[in-house]
Write a protein that holds these residues in place. Structure first.
Motif, PDB file in Angstrom:
ATOM      1  N   HIS A 223       2.290  16.458  -2.824  1.00  0.00           N
ATOM      2  CA  HIS A 223       1.825  16.345  -4.211  1.00  0.00           C
ATOM      3  C   HIS A 223       2.885  15.654  -5.053  1.00  0.00           C
ATOM      4  N   ASP A 225       4.537  15.889  -9.106  1.00  0.00           N
ATOM      5  CA  ASP A 225       4.562  16.782 -10.264  1.00  0.00           C
ATOM      6  C   ASP A 225       4.009  16.016 -11.470  1.00  0.00           C
ATOM      7  N   HIS A 281       6.174  14.804  -2.668  1.00  0.00           N
ATOM      8  CA  HIS A 281       7.050  15.728  -1.949  1.00  0.00           C
ATOM      9  C   HIS A 281       6.220  16.867  -1.383  1.00  0.00           C
TER      10      HIS A 281
HETATM   11 FE   LIG Z   1       6.425  19.819  -6.845  1.00  0.00          FE
END
Ligand SMILES: [Fe+2]
Ligand SMILES: O=C(O)CCC(=O)C(=O)O
Length: 343
Positions: A223, A225, A281
């Protein structure tokens, strides 16, 4: 004025958000067994990139930060001013929280329209397999949840998390100033990202219990952020975090003593007009040790507009209100950025 908590609360998570009772199982259930390519692992290569460790007291720190933002979008910082005594307290409170029996933790389960409390990761509904993970989200005061969990012993948890959020906000704003300066951003743009009133933060506590079959499951699937920047403390020196690097694949981000990982979020990718990469990540688990982490997500006011910096003549994203981006991400996950791209 809306808060981050309201912006997230507008998008209820459709599925069950109760994590597994990790204490009572000795085998990874079928629901948590992932297949390739999600599990693709890292083959070490001498040319692999190394995630830079930047000493914030170094006079050249800003150049190193610019370089790291332009290449990987991730780096680690040391000599950042956050007291290690506080970080140790955060770690022990995280262990106290996740060490509670599942019935206790479920008393503070995130409600379907809530943003804070205990539960699976927010990205879970986008994957059909479960993750070897449990989380607890804090936005501002965690007093109510802490009183529910420990009616006679809640103060230590709250004081520690309050102090940590304050420290994280200070460090995040210092880093945002340096990153924005490295992009030649205007003072107005710097104020937008670092205003002490409007800017928004969330603290995500994570636990990845030791796992009987670590090669078959994931702690946290790939995913990015959402907000501008994330600060991450990797507890107890336990490996697991990996970043996806074009040409090298999944690359470990080894914990550094007294360091914080800094990773850029989607809003920074937008603001930098794609000059800074999108940072995928994920987290792997291991057989012998529980991994814990604390991630602080920092963003601008949710009612403000995000757009590529005014210095870019050909913006490759359309301007939009931050909470509109949060809702696009909540609905379309990894496709959200492509939905706001423009020629
Ligand atoms: Fe994350
Ligand atoms: O636990 C970690 O190392 C990463 C956590 C993370 O990526 C997140 O909470 O968004």
């Amino acid at each position: 004025m809306s808060t981050l908590s309201e912006a997230y609360g507008d998008y209820p998570i459709p599925s069950d958000i109760t994590p597994l009772d990790f204490n009572s199982i000795d085998k990874v259930p079928e629901t948590h067994i992932w297949s390739q390519p999600d599990l693709q692992t890292h083959q070490y290569h001498p040319q692999d990139p190394i995630i830079p460790v930047i000493d914030l007291t170094d006079p050249n720190a800003i150049d190193q930060i610019r370089q790291a933002c332009e290449t990987l979008g991730m780096f680690q910082v040391i000599n950042h001013g956050v007291p290690s005594v506080l970080v140790n307290k955060v770690e022990s409170e995280i262990r106290r929280l996740f060490g509670l029996p599942i019935q206790e933790k479920c008393k503070v389960l995130r409600s379907p329209t809530g943003a804070t409390g205990y539960g699976t990761a927010r990205i879970s509904p986008f994957y059909d397999k479960g993750m070897w993970h449990e989380g607890f989200t804090i936005m501002g005061s965690c007093l109510d949840d802490a009183k529910t969990l420990w009616p006679h012993d809640f103060q230590g948890f709250c004081d520690t998390m309050d102090a940590f959020q304050n420290q994280m906000k200070l460090l995040a704003h210092n880093l945002l100033r340096l990153i924005f300066q490295s992009l030649d951003a205007t003072q107005e743009e710097i104020n937008w990202a670092t205003s002490s009133h409007g800017s928004q933060g969330a603290l995500q506590l994570n636990s990845y219990p030791s796992c009987p079959n670590p090669d078959g499951t994931l702690g946290l699937a790939a995913h990015t952020d959402t907000l501008l920047l994330t600060l991450l403390h990797q507890g107890g020196g336990v490996n697991g975090l990996e970043i996806f690097v074009e040409g090298s694949g999944w690359t470990p981000v080894k914990p550094v003593e007294d360091g914080f990982v800094v990773n850029l979020g989607d809003l920074m990718h937008i603001f930098s007009n794609s000059k800074f990469p999108v940072v995928y990540h994920r987290v792997m688990v291991n057989q012998s040790k529980q991994r814990i982490s604390a991630a602080y997500f920092c963003g601008p006011p949710v009612e403000s507009v995000v757009a590529p910096s005014s210095k870019f003549r050909n913006p490759c994203f359309r301007p939009l209100v931050v909470k509109e981006y949060i809702s696009l991400k909540a609905k379309h996950f990894n496709k959200a950025l492509s939905l706001i791209g423009q020629e």
